[in-house]
Motif scaffolding. Structure first.
Motif, PDB file in Angstrom:
ATOM      1  N   THR A  23       0.853  -1.192   0.000  1.00  0.00           N
ATOM      2  CA  THR A  23       0.000   0.000   0.000  1.00  0.00           C
ATOM      3  C   THR A  23       0.888   1.241   0.000  1.00  0.00           C
ATOM      4  O   THR A  23       2.038   1.216   0.456  1.00  0.00           O
ATOM      5  CB  THR A  23      -0.925   0.063   1.241  1.00  0.00           C
ATOM      6  OG1 THR A  23      -0.137   0.273   2.409  1.00  0.00           O
ATOM      7  CG2 THR A  23      -1.763  -1.188   1.388  1.00  0.00           C
ATOM      8  N   LEU A  42      -1.055  -0.441  -3.937  1.00  0.00           N
ATOM      9  CA  LEU A  42      -2.475  -0.430  -3.586  1.00  0.00           C
ATOM     10  C   LEU A  42      -2.774   0.819  -2.755  1.00  0.00           C
ATOM     11  O   LEU A  42      -2.186   1.007  -1.682  1.00  0.00           O
ATOM     12  CB  LEU A  42      -2.822  -1.683  -2.763  1.00  0.00           C
ATOM     13  CG  LEU A  42      -4.200  -1.688  -2.099  1.00  0.00           C
ATOM     14  CD1 LEU A  42      -5.317  -1.642  -3.133  1.00  0.00           C
ATOM     15  CD2 LEU A  42      -4.361  -2.926  -1.207  1.00  0.00           C
ATOM     16  N   GLY A  44      -5.080   1.573  -0.584  1.00  0.00           N
ATOM     17  CA  GLY A  44      -6.080   0.783   0.134  1.00  0.00           C
ATOM     18  C   GLY A  44      -6.970   1.687   0.985  1.00  0.00           C
ATOM     19  O   GLY A  44      -6.530   2.737   1.474  1.00  0.00           O
ATOM     20  N   ASP A  45      -8.204   1.230   1.207  1.00  0.00           N
ATOM     21  CA  ASP A  45      -9.052   1.991   2.137  1.00  0.00           C
ATOM     22  C   ASP A  45      -8.581   1.764   3.571  1.00  0.00           C
ATOM     23  O   ASP A  45      -9.132   2.352   4.511  1.00  0.00           O
ATOM     24  CB  ASP A  45     -10.542   1.676   1.940  1.00  0.00           C
ATOM     25  CG  ASP A  45     -10.878   0.207   2.183  1.00  0.00           C
ATOM     26  OD1 ASP A  45      -9.959  -0.598   2.406  1.00  0.00           O
ATOM     27  OD2 ASP A  45     -12.086  -0.130   2.148  1.00  0.00           O
ATOM     28  N   SER A  46      -7.530   0.944   3.733  1.00  0.00           N
ATOM     29  CA  SER A  46      -6.838   0.866   5.029  1.00  0.00           C
ATOM     30  C   SER A  46      -6.361   2.250   5.459  1.00  0.00           C
ATOM     31  O   SER A  46      -6.041   2.456   6.631  1.00  0.00           O
ATOM     32  CB  SER A  46      -5.652  -0.102   4.949  1.00  0.00           C
ATOM     33  OG  SER A  46      -4.809   0.231   3.869  1.00  0.00           O
ATOM     34  N   ASP A  84      -8.875   1.091  -3.989  1.00  0.00           N
ATOM     35  CA  ASP A  84     -10.065   0.475  -3.394  1.00  0.00           C
ATOM     36  C   ASP A  84     -11.299   1.337  -3.592  1.00  0.00           C
ATOM     37  O   ASP A  84     -11.257   2.553  -3.313  1.00  0.00           O
ATOM     38  CB  ASP A  84      -9.878   0.341  -1.873  1.00  0.00           C
ATOM     39  CG  ASP A  84      -9.222  -0.958  -1.466  1.00  0.00           C
ATOM     40  OD1 ASP A  84      -9.222  -1.912  -2.266  1.00  0.00           O
ATOM     41  OD2 ASP A  84      -8.723  -1.010  -0.327  1.00  0.00           O
ATOM     42  N   LYS A 112     -10.289  -2.219  -6.846  1.00  0.00           N
ATOM     43  CA  LYS A 112     -10.505  -3.418  -6.015  1.00  0.00           C
ATOM     44  C   LYS A 112     -11.829  -3.265  -5.269  1.00  0.00           C
ATOM     45  O   LYS A 112     -12.121  -2.189  -4.729  1.00  0.00           O
ATOM     46  CB  LYS A 112      -9.336  -3.611  -5.042  1.00  0.00           C
ATOM     47  CG  LYS A 112      -9.515  -4.809  -4.113  1.00  0.00           C
ATOM     48  CD  LYS A 112      -8.202  -5.229  -3.468  1.00  0.00           C
ATOM     49  CE  LYS A 112      -7.753  -4.390  -2.317  1.00  0.00           C
ATOM     50  NZ  LYS A 112      -8.673  -4.363  -1.166  1.00  0.00           N
ATOM     51  N   HIS A 136     -11.705  -8.951  -3.988  1.00  0.00           N
ATOM     52  CA  HIS A 136     -11.087  -9.220  -2.671  1.00  0.00           C
ATOM     53  C   HIS A 136     -11.977 -10.208  -1.918  1.00  0.00           C
ATOM     54  O   HIS A 136     -13.120  -9.897  -1.600  1.00  0.00           O
ATOM     55  CB  HIS A 136     -10.974  -7.868  -1.963  1.00  0.00           C
ATOM     56  CG  HIS A 136     -10.318  -7.879  -0.626  1.00  0.00           C
ATOM     57  ND1 HIS A 136      -9.618  -6.783  -0.141  1.00  0.00           N
ATOM     58  CD2 HIS A 136     -10.267  -8.792   0.373  1.00  0.00           C
ATOM     59  CE1 HIS A 136      -9.167  -7.038   1.070  1.00  0.00           C
ATOM     60  NE2 HIS A 136      -9.551  -8.252   1.414  1.00  0.00           N
ATOM     61  N   LEU A 179      -7.635 -10.954  -4.731  1.00  0.00           N
ATOM     62  CA  LEU A 179      -6.840 -10.752  -3.517  1.00  0.00           C
ATOM     63  C   LEU A 179      -7.483 -11.591  -2.422  1.00  0.00           C
ATOM     64  O   LEU A 179      -8.705 -11.532  -2.232  1.00  0.00           O
ATOM     65  CB  LEU A 179      -6.807  -9.268  -3.130  1.00  0.00           C
ATOM     66  CG  LEU A 179      -5.862  -8.924  -1.975  1.00  0.00           C
ATOM     67  CD1 LEU A 179      -5.219  -7.555  -2.182  1.00  0.00           C
ATOM     68  CD2 LEU A 179      -6.564  -8.961  -0.623  1.00  0.00           C
ATOM     69  N   GLU A 181      -7.442 -12.424   1.604  1.00  0.00           N
ATOM     70  CA  GLU A 181      -6.943 -11.921   2.896  1.00  0.00           C
ATOM     71  C   GLU A 181      -7.333 -12.887   4.010  1.00  0.00           C
ATOM     72  O   GLU A 181      -8.503 -13.265   4.149  1.00  0.00           O
ATOM     73  CB  GLU A 181      -7.540 -10.529   3.165  1.00  0.00           C
ATOM     74  CG  GLU A 181      -7.111  -9.964   4.521  1.00  0.00           C
ATOM     75  CD  GLU A 181      -7.385  -8.477   4.694  1.00  0.00           C
ATOM     76  OE1 GLU A 181      -7.847  -7.825   3.740  1.00  0.00           O
ATOM     77  OE2 GLU A 181      -7.128  -7.981   5.808  1.00  0.00           O
ATOM     78  N   ILE A 202      -2.580 -11.886   1.416  1.00  0.00           N
ATOM     79  CA  ILE A 202      -2.123 -11.233   2.660  1.00  0.00           C
ATOM     80  C   ILE A 202      -2.649 -12.114   3.785  1.00  0.00           C
ATOM     81  O   ILE A 202      -3.859 -12.342   3.883  1.00  0.00           O
ATOM     82  CB  ILE A 202      -2.582  -9.759   2.768  1.00  0.00           C
ATOM     83  CG1 ILE A 202      -2.195  -9.167   4.137  1.00  0.00           C
ATOM     84  CG2 ILE A 202      -4.059  -9.561   2.485  1.00  0.00           C
ATOM     85  CD1 ILE A 202      -2.301  -7.646   4.220  1.00  0.00           C
ATOM     86  N   VAL A 212       0.860  -8.912  -0.629  1.00  0.00           N
ATOM     87  CA  VAL A 212       0.700  -7.497  -0.324  1.00  0.00           C
ATOM     88  C   VAL A 212       0.776  -7.317   1.180  1.00  0.00           C
ATOM     89  O   VAL A 212       0.419  -8.223   1.939  1.00  0.00           O
ATOM     90  CB  VAL A 212      -0.648  -6.932  -0.868  1.00  0.00           C
ATOM     91  CG1 VAL A 212      -1.854  -7.560  -0.202  1.00  0.00           C
ATOM     92  CG2 VAL A 212      -0.710  -5.410  -0.747  1.00  0.00           C
ATOM     93  N   VAL A 214       0.404  -3.901   4.230  1.00  0.00           N
ATOM     94  CA  VAL A 214       0.211  -2.482   4.487  1.00  0.00           C
ATOM     95  C   VAL A 214       1.590  -1.895   4.792  1.00  0.00           C
ATOM     96  O   VAL A 214       2.340  -2.426   5.616  1.00  0.00           O
ATOM     97  CB  VAL A 214      -0.781  -2.277   5.659  1.00  0.00           C
ATOM     98  CG1 VAL A 214      -0.780  -0.831   6.133  1.00  0.00           C
ATOM     99  CG2 VAL A 214      -2.191  -2.718   5.246  1.00  0.00           C
TER     100      VAL A 214
HETATM  101  O1  KIV Z   1      -7.069  -1.609   2.215  1.00  0.00           O
HETATM  102  C1  KIV Z   1      -6.056  -2.312   2.173  1.00  0.00           C
HETATM  103  O2  KIV Z   1      -4.935  -1.875   2.445  1.00  0.00           O
HETATM  104  C2  KIV Z   1      -6.206  -3.693   1.766  1.00  0.00           C
HETATM  105  C3  KIV Z   1      -5.067  -4.611   2.086  1.00  0.00           C
HETATM  106  C4  KIV Z   1      -5.090  -4.982   3.516  1.00  0.00           C
HETATM  107  C5  KIV Z   1      -5.078  -5.795   1.217  1.00  0.00           C
HETATM  108  O3  KIV Z   1      -7.213  -4.075   1.240  1.00  0.00           O
END
Ligand code: KIV
Length: 264
Positions: A23, A42, A44-46, A84, A112, A136, A179, A181, A202, A212, A214
């Motif tokens: 990410t 990525l 990511g919405d993380s 995402d 994603k 995902h 993906l 997880e 992941i 992948v 974070v």
């Molecule tokens: O949002 C994100 O960073 C993810 C990863 C944990 C795969 O989807």
């Protein structure tokens, strides 16, 4: 690095070679990550948890994803940029098309979305309109409230079978990547072999086509308990550039993840 495309990643899978994803949420890290040769970035919405400090990804909006996608696109040096679609922004195929368009115009190369068979119609619509999709499966953090926590998925025979069936169905619907997880390593291997599209893992063991993490987790700067599947590459390497390089090298060599990072 030459621009990484879906063709690049499919060819790596066909040749039995692994690739790395990480990410990133801003231009500076996008430049560092892509310059280290990481094939996929990525957005990511993380970022809702890592940057914004929420306890889930649910509060993240499409506008915020578009903002960070633009930031990453401006620093990226040739990696494939995956973004995402956030919670509830693809609840219907029409919403999926509208919001995927926003992220693609912000600089994403692939979007994603989290979920199983119910995504098939949206994936086909998007693919037909030129938007590649990564589906995902497994632990889907946007569904944390329904799942009852951040738990490993596919542990029993019925849910494992369902995940395998969903993976095959979503490839047939037009998904360009998967993906997985927090999925038992053996199931992740079975799914990776059952589909011809690249599978990124992941917490899904060694047998997927790619890995992948974070970014903040692998740099060892995320506060709190470290999930089992995370490895701190920074302590070992001593610099950010070194950690990124070592992560890419270890993923491609198949030495990360080790058994201890997976779920039986
Ligand atoms: O949002 C994100 O960073 C993810 C990863 C944990 C795969 O989807």
């Amino acid at each position: 690095m030459n621009n990484v495309t879906l063709h690049t990643l499919s060819a790596l899978k066909q040749d039995g070679k692994k690739f790395a994803a990480l990410t990133a949420y801003d231009a500076c890290f996008a430049q560092l990550v892509s310059s280290a040769g990481i094939e996929v970035i990525l957005v990511g919405d993380s970022l809702g948890m890592v940057l914004q400090g929420h306890d889930s990804t649910l509060p993240v909006t499409v506008d915020e994803m578009a903002y960070h996608t633009r930031c990453v696109a401006s620093g990226n040096q040739g990696a494939m940029l995956m973004s995402d679609l956030p919670f509830m922004s693809y609840a219907t195929p029409e919403q999926a098309m509208l919001n995927a368009g926003i992220l693609m115009q912000a600089g994403a190369h692939i979007i994603k979305i989290e979920g199983g068979a119910w995504l098939a119609e949206s994936i086909t619509l998007l693919a037909d309109r030129g938007v590649p999709v990564c589906a995902h499966l497994g632990l889907t953090p946007q569904a944390v409230n329904r799942l009852g926590g951040y738990r490993v998925q596919g542990r029993d025979e019925t849910s494992a079978r369902q995940m395998l069936d969903d993976a095959i169905l979503l490839e047939q619907a037009g998904a360009s990547m998967l993906l997985l997880e927090c999925v038992p390593s053996q199931l992740a291997g079975e799914i990776s072999r059952a589909v011809s599209i690249p599978v990124i893992g992941i917490g899904a063991g060694q047998q997927t086509d790619a890995q992948v993490l974070v970014l903040h987790d692998m740099l060892g700067i995320t506060p709190g308990r470290k999930p089992r599947f995370v490895k701190d590459f920074m302590t070992e390497a001593g610099s950010i550039a070194g950690a990124l390089q070592s992560y890419g090298d270890q993923v491609r060599a198949g030495t990360f993840p080790a058994d201890e990072h997976g779920f039986a």
